[in-house]
Design an enzyme around this catalytic site. Structure first.
Site, short mmCIF file in Angstrom:
data_model
loop_
_atom_site.label_atom_id
_atom_site.label_comp_id
_atom_site.label_asym_id
_atom_site.label_seq_id
_atom_site.Cartn_x
_atom_site.Cartn_y
_atom_site.Cartn_z
N LYS A 208 0.84 -1.20 0.00
CA LYS A 208 0.00 0.00 0.00
C LYS A 208 0.87 1.25 0.00
O LYS A 208 0.68 2.17 -0.77
CB LYS A 208 -0.89 -0.06 1.24
CG LYS A 208 -1.90 1.05 1.36
CD LYS A 208 -2.86 0.72 2.49
CE LYS A 208 -3.68 1.93 2.89
NZ LYS A 208 -4.64 1.61 3.96
N GLU A 214 10.46 -4.65 4.85
CA GLU A 214 10.55 -6.04 4.38
C GLU A 214 10.29 -6.13 2.88
O GLU A 214 11.05 -6.74 2.13
CB GLU A 214 9.51 -6.93 5.10
CG GLU A 214 9.75 -7.16 6.56
CD GLU A 214 9.13 -6.09 7.45
OE1 GLU A 214 8.87 -4.96 6.98
OE2 GLU A 214 8.92 -6.39 8.65
N GLY A 269 -5.02 -2.60 5.09
CA GLY A 269 -4.31 -3.74 4.52
C GLY A 269 -5.00 -5.07 4.74
O GLY A 269 -5.17 -5.87 3.82
N ARG A 270 -5.43 -5.32 5.99
CA ARG A 270 -5.99 -6.64 6.31
C ARG A 270 -7.39 -6.86 5.73
O ARG A 270 -7.94 -7.95 5.85
CB ARG A 270 -6.00 -6.83 7.83
CG ARG A 270 -6.70 -5.73 8.61
CD ARG A 270 -6.28 -5.74 10.07
NE ARG A 270 -6.83 -4.62 10.84
CZ ARG A 270 -6.29 -3.42 10.89
NH1 ARG A 270 -5.21 -3.15 10.18
NH2 ARG A 270 -6.83 -2.47 11.63
N GLU A 355 -5.24 -7.53 14.82
CA GLU A 355 -4.75 -6.18 14.48
C GLU A 355 -5.90 -5.17 14.58
O GLU A 355 -5.69 -4.01 14.90
CB GLU A 355 -4.16 -6.19 13.07
CG GLU A 355 -3.13 -5.10 12.83
CD GLU A 355 -2.34 -5.31 11.56
OE1 GLU A 355 -1.33 -6.04 11.60
OE2 GLU A 355 -2.72 -4.78 10.52
N HIS A 386 -4.99 -34.28 16.73
CA HIS A 386 -3.85 -35.08 17.18
C HIS A 386 -2.78 -34.21 17.80
O HIS A 386 -1.63 -34.63 17.96
CB HIS A 386 -3.28 -35.86 16.00
CG HIS A 386 -4.28 -36.80 15.41
ND1 HIS A 386 -4.36 -38.12 15.77
CD2 HIS A 386 -5.29 -36.56 14.53
CE1 HIS A 386 -5.38 -38.67 15.11
NE2 HIS A 386 -5.96 -37.75 14.36
N LYS A 506 7.24 -0.71 12.53
CA LYS A 506 7.87 -0.45 11.24
C LYS A 506 9.09 0.47 11.38
O LYS A 506 9.96 0.49 10.53
CB LYS A 506 6.86 0.19 10.27
CG LYS A 506 5.85 -0.81 9.74
CD LYS A 506 5.02 -0.19 8.63
CE LYS A 506 3.99 -1.18 8.12
NZ LYS A 506 3.24 -0.74 6.96
#
Ligand code: G6Q
Length: 543
Positions: A208, A214, A269-270, A355, A386, A506
């Site tokens: 965005k 990163e 973003g999410r 978030e 399991h 960030k």
């Protein structure tokens, strides 16, 4: 603006008192004395059956929770979101992911301007590109067809598209391989580069802001990889496109302006997988299936906006979540999809929910005195059975779970599906009803083992049973959770659409990054632990 704290209003206090009443009951007895319980506490909506009868509730619980929602003007708040009001106050933005899939194109205005034409023009642009890639018309610098797509992005620019590409793999074009690179750890991109060929690869830089450390680090590594292969800057526009609100930065990177796919700051973003951030999804499953996905979202958006709370799936999910989180003191919430394609669904929801609602300050800026967002976690069944299910069955913690499954299999192979579904239904049953001493005695269990084998039951679950996993039904499922999160944020009176903690993260590393040099000789001014860690990294382990 509320004149009373949430915990001081009568609806909250009534729920507190009601909890003392409910905790005396067991699901065994609630089902025994109410033969209609399953009908009473379930909702059919198109291809979804939502069964919330195996929860620690009675009708009064739901009525009180709906009263709580009404006292927080939930209906009004839903309208404010759908009408594009600037409900993300700390960033002064509307929250309009619902516009990205507003399939009837009814106008939605921001500052007097209808945003729908722009939304659909980006979808059209995505359509053109995805067709070109899928039919081999888009060629790399050396005129080869694209075989590998690498989406470089992180957080909201990674988790959503990655989850959906995996969830809808059944519908994908197999000749195109899609990779997702997110971690700044060089292992991630290095291993990906080993799997692909530069001349047949298209990198999608999904960011965005087009400035996330990163993503930009990985993007530059990918760019150097392409440059070292072709030795020509002219190759970049053939192998890179961008999904971003920051067109200028993408062009500066070397991407052709016509290959920057726009989205807008009114999409967090999410919540962005239905924007251009979902381009990798469209390339994978094709335009028509992507439209089906959007239609699914839109259908759940309509259900959420128009259905009375008593029959409104996201609202009920949210209210039951509040019941456990704020009145029954549950701290976590598990998501268990009985479908391997939904492998990444818990991780996606982890971000979307945690978030959004991981906040401790209310909308008036005051410290909050009640619990907000739960810890979200989970794994697909039957694998989870399991592993961690032991703790859900016999541990000391209350862990409400959502079980998600599909009636029709996609890959109908022998009796796999029936066995999967048998496990799904058996688990929610066992969690609710447990195993009693009497039952164990009847089974002739050795007396000394009985205490260990007793499962108390009364462990709550929601069951979301869907006809079939399709792009449409997946869209509905995701939107269901998005709106659940919204409702909880409204009731907790928090801003669900900002993420200042993430923004802090960030910037934090920049200072330390400058200090990670073995020649760095200025005195370190952190705490002693951080100073020692930096010194060991720079100078090596002491002999
Ligand atoms: C999501 C968050 C966060 C964000 C990433 C990537 O809602 O804001 O997860 O998506 O930090 O940000 P960019 O897309 O700007 O690179």
């Amino acid at each position: 603006m509320y004149d009373k704290k949430l915990t001081d209003i009568k609806e909250w206090k009534e729920l507190k008192i009601h909890y003392n009443e409910i905790k005396k009951h067991h699901l065994r007895e609630l089902f025994k004395y109410d033969k209609e319980r399953s009908k009473r506490f379930s909702v059919y909506n198109e291809d979804v059956y939502f069964d919330y009868s195996k929860n620690l509730i009675i009708s009064k619980t739901i009525n009180l929770l709906i009263k709580l929602a009404n006292s927080r003007q939930l209906k009004h708040e839903i309208e404010r979101m759908f009408n594009g009001e600037k409900i993300n106050k700390t960033e002064n933005r509307p929250v309009l992911h619902i516009a990205l899939r507003n399939m009837d194109k009814k106008p939605i205005f921001i500052d007097g301007k209808d945003i729908m034409p722009e939304v659909f023009s980006v979808i059209e642009k995505m359509k053109n590109l995805s067709i070109k890639i899928r039919n081999g018309e888009w060629k790399g610098f050396s005129n080869k067809k694209i075989k590998y797509i690498v989406n470089i992005g992180i957080g909201g620019s990674d988790l959503g598209p990655k989850m959906v590409v995996k969830a809808l793999k059944y519908y994908s074009k197999r000749s195109i391989k899609i990779f997702f690179v997110s971690n700044i750890d060089s292992n991630h991109i290095s291993e990906t580069l080993k799997e692909i060929e530069p001349e047949k690869t298209l990198f999608i830089i999904a960011s965005k802001t087009f400035s996330t450390l990163e993503t930009m680090t990985n993007a530059n590594t990918a760019k150097n990889w392409i440059l070292s292969h072709y030795k020509s800057k002219r190759s970049i526009p053939f192998h890179f496109i961008a999904l971003s609100t920051n067109t200028k930065a993408a062009i500066d990177f070397g991407i052709d302006s016509k290959n920057v796919f726009e989205f807008w700051n009114w999409v967090s973003g999410r919540y962005s997988l239905t924007s251009s951030i979902g381009l990798s999804i469209m390339i994978s499953i094709g335009f028509n299936n992507f439209i089906e996905l959007l239609k699914g979202f839109h259908s759940m958006d309509n259900h959420f906006r128009n259905t009375p709370f008593e029959k409104n799936i996201p609202v009920i999910m949210a209210l039951i979540g509040i019941w456990y989180n704020n009145f029954c003191e549950a701290e976590t919430h598990a998501i268990i999809p009985y479908n391997q394609y939904l492998n990444k669904f818990p991780a996606f929801l982890q971000q979307c929910d945690m978030e959004s609602n991981g906040k401790h300050i209310d909308k008036e800026g005051n410290e909050i005195e009640y619990q907000t967002g739960p810890i979200i976690w989970g794994e697909p069944g039957t694998n989870g059975q399991h592993a961690f299910f032991q703790l859900i069955h016999q541990g000391t913690k209350l862990i409400p779970c959502d079980f998600i499954g599909f009636v029709e299999p996609l890959n109908n192979l022998g009796d796999h599906h029936k066995k999967l579904i048998a496990n799904f239904f058996a688990q929610t049953r066992a969690l609710a009803f447990g195993k009693t001493r009497e039952e164990l005695l009847k089974e002739k269990t050795p007396l000394e083992l009985i205490p260990f084998k007793i499962c108390k039951g009364n462990k709550p679950t929601n069951t979301i049973l869907i006809k079939k996993l399709t792009p449409f039904s997946l869209g509905r499922l995701i939107a269901m959770y998005e709106h659940k999160i919204f409702v909880q944020g409204v009731i907790w009176n928090i801003f669900s659409f900002d993420q200042w903690g993430v923004e802090l993260g960030k910037t934090l590393s920049n200072k330390i990054l400058a200090e990670l040099e073995d020649s760095y000789n200025n005195p370190l001014k952190h705490d002693s632990s951080t100073n020692d860690l930096i010194n060991i990294f720079n100078k090596g382990f002491p002999l």
